[in-house]
Design a protein around this motif. Structure first.
Motif, PDB file in Angstrom:
ATOM      1  N   ILE A   1      40.528  43.812  98.720  1.00 30.44           N
ATOM      2  CA  ILE A   1      40.341  44.792  99.586  1.00 30.44           C
ATOM      3  C   ILE A   1      39.057  45.046 100.029  1.00 30.44           C
ATOM      4  N   LEU A   2      38.011  45.018  99.217  1.00 36.71           N
ATOM      5  CA  LEU A   2      36.349  45.134  99.678  1.00 36.71           C
ATOM      6  C   LEU A   2      35.787  43.965 100.182  1.00 36.71           C
TER       7      LEU A   2
ATOM      8  N   LEU B   1      22.171  46.527 109.482  1.00 33.05           N
ATOM      9  CA  LEU B   1      22.120  48.051 109.115  1.00 33.05           C
ATOM     10  C   LEU B   1      23.364  48.686 109.274  1.00 33.05           C
ATOM     11  N   GLU B   2      24.361  48.324 109.694  1.00 29.08           N
ATOM     12  CA  GLU B   2      25.478  48.796 109.778  1.00 29.08           C
ATOM     13  C   GLU B   2      26.370  48.542 108.505  1.00 29.08           C
ATOM     14  N   HIS B   3      26.138  46.953 108.025  1.00 26.68           N
ATOM     15  CA  HIS B   3      26.909  46.630 106.784  1.00 26.68           C
ATOM     16  C   HIS B   3      26.126  47.248 105.850  1.00 26.68           C
TER      17      HIS B   3
ATOM     18  N   CYS C   1      25.756  40.622 100.251  1.00 29.06           N
ATOM     19  CA  CYS C   1      25.273  39.419 100.644  1.00 29.06           C
ATOM     20  C   CYS C   1      26.373  38.555 101.215  1.00 29.06           C
ATOM     21  N   LEU C   2      27.509  38.563 100.598  1.00 24.68           N
ATOM     22  CA  LEU C   2      28.879  37.802 100.960  1.00 24.68           C
ATOM     23  C   LEU C   2      29.284  38.271 102.331  1.00 24.68           C
ATOM     24  N   HIS C   3      29.082  39.507 102.638  1.00 25.66           N
ATOM     25  CA  HIS C   3      29.575  40.200 104.095  1.00 25.66           C
ATOM     26  C   HIS C   3      28.493  39.823 105.012  1.00 25.66           C
ATOM     27  N   ILE C   4      27.229  39.390 104.620  1.00 25.36           N
ATOM     28  CA  ILE C   4      26.212  39.144 105.670  1.00 25.36           C
ATOM     29  C   ILE C   4      26.618  37.752 106.065  1.00 25.36           C
TER      30      ILE C   4
ATOM     31  N   ILE D   1      37.362  30.796 110.802  1.00 27.70           N
ATOM     32  CA  ILE D   1      36.713  30.376 109.702  1.00 27.70           C
ATOM     33  C   ILE D   1      36.501  31.367 108.451  1.00 27.70           C
ATOM     34  N   GLY D   2      36.121  32.423 108.834  1.00 24.79           N
ATOM     35  CA  GLY D   2      36.166  33.549 107.863  1.00 24.79           C
ATOM     36  C   GLY D   2      37.444  33.540 107.198  1.00 24.79           C
TER      37      GLY D   2
END
Length: 201
Positions: free
Chosen positions: A78-79, A127-129, A166-169, A195-196
Motif C-alpha cells: 500500500i505505501l 518537497l511534496e514527497h 528514497c524508493l519513491h524518489i 516502467i514503474g
C-alpha cells in the motif's frame, strides 16, 4: 530557480497532496488498528493455505511485533503503490501538463531558462514527497504508540521510512524524466508509469 513558480506550484498541488494524505490516513489507521499479536498464528495458517495471494501483496508473515506487522501489511504494497500514483500525477502536473497545453512557452518567455524552471519543478517534486513521507511517519507513530499503545523500534522505523522516501524518489524520477523527454502525453506519462509498475510487479 524561480521562487515565484515554486510558491505557485506548492499552492496549486495542495489539494492533490491532501487527497493522498487522506488515503494514507485511511489505510494506515485501519491497518495499524488491526494489529493483534494473538491473531498472528491464525494469519500464518491462512497465509499457508493461500501462499501465492499473500506473497503477491507482501503479506507472507504478519510478524509478532507492531513494526513487523506494519512492514508486511502496509509497507509491502500500500505505501509503495499510493505514493507511486501520486508521483505519476505530480509529474504530469509539474511537467507534462505544461507541454501538453503549450503553456511551457509562457514560462520560457520569463527571465528564467529551461534549466531554472526544471530545477524549480524538481524541488517541488522532492518537497511534496518529503511532506507525504513525513506525514506518513508521524501518522503511524501516533497510531501505534498513542492509539494502540505499542512500542515501535523507533530507529528501525525511521530507517524504514527513509528507505521508503528514497524508493519513491527513484520511482518518481522515472515518471519525471519520462515527462521531460516526451512531448506527447501518452508517452510522457505512459513510459514512466509503465516502467514503474513493471518494477513493482
Amino acid at each position: 530557480m524561480s521562487l515565484t513558480l515554486l510558491k505557485t506550484e506548492l499552492k496549486s498541488n495542495v489539494k492533490m497532496l491532501l487527497i493522498f494524505m487522506a488515503l494514507i490516513t485511511l489505510y494506515g489507521t485501519v491497518i495499524t488498528l488491526m494489529f493483534d499479536p494473538d491473531i498472528g498464528q491464525g494469519m500464518n495458517e491462512l497465509a499457508k493455505s493461500m501462499p501465492e495471494l499473500f506473497a503477491a501483496f507482501g503479506m507472507k508473515d504478519p510478524g509478532s511485533t507492531m513494526l513487523d506487522f506494519l512492514i508486511n501489511y502496509l509497507y509491502g504494497f500500500i505505501l509503495i503503490l499510493i505514493p507511486f500514483v501520486f508521483s505519476i500525477l505530480l509529474s504530469y502536473t509539474l511537467v507534462a501538463r505544461y507541454m501538453d497545453q503549450g503553456s511551457m512557452a509562457y514560462l520560457l518567455n520569463t527571465k528564467y531558462g529551461r534549466k531554472a524552471i526544471l530545477q524549480t519543478q524538481i524541488v517541488v517534486f522532492v518537497l511534496e514527497h518529503l511532506i507525504l513521507m513525513t506525514y506518513t511517519t508521524a501518522l503511524l507513530l501516533f497510531c501505534s504508540t498513542i492509539l494502540m499503545q505499542e512500542s515501535l523500534d523507533f530507529w528501525r522505523f525511521l530507517y524504514l521510512n527513509i528507505d521508503l522516501f528514497c524508493l519513491h524518489i527513484f520511482l518518481g524520477s522515472l515518471c519525471f524524466f519520462s515527462a521531460c523527454v516526451f512531448n506527447e502525453i501518452r508517452y510522457s506519462i505512459g513510459c514512466g508509469a509503465g516502467i514503474g509498475f513493471l518494477f513493482l510487479l
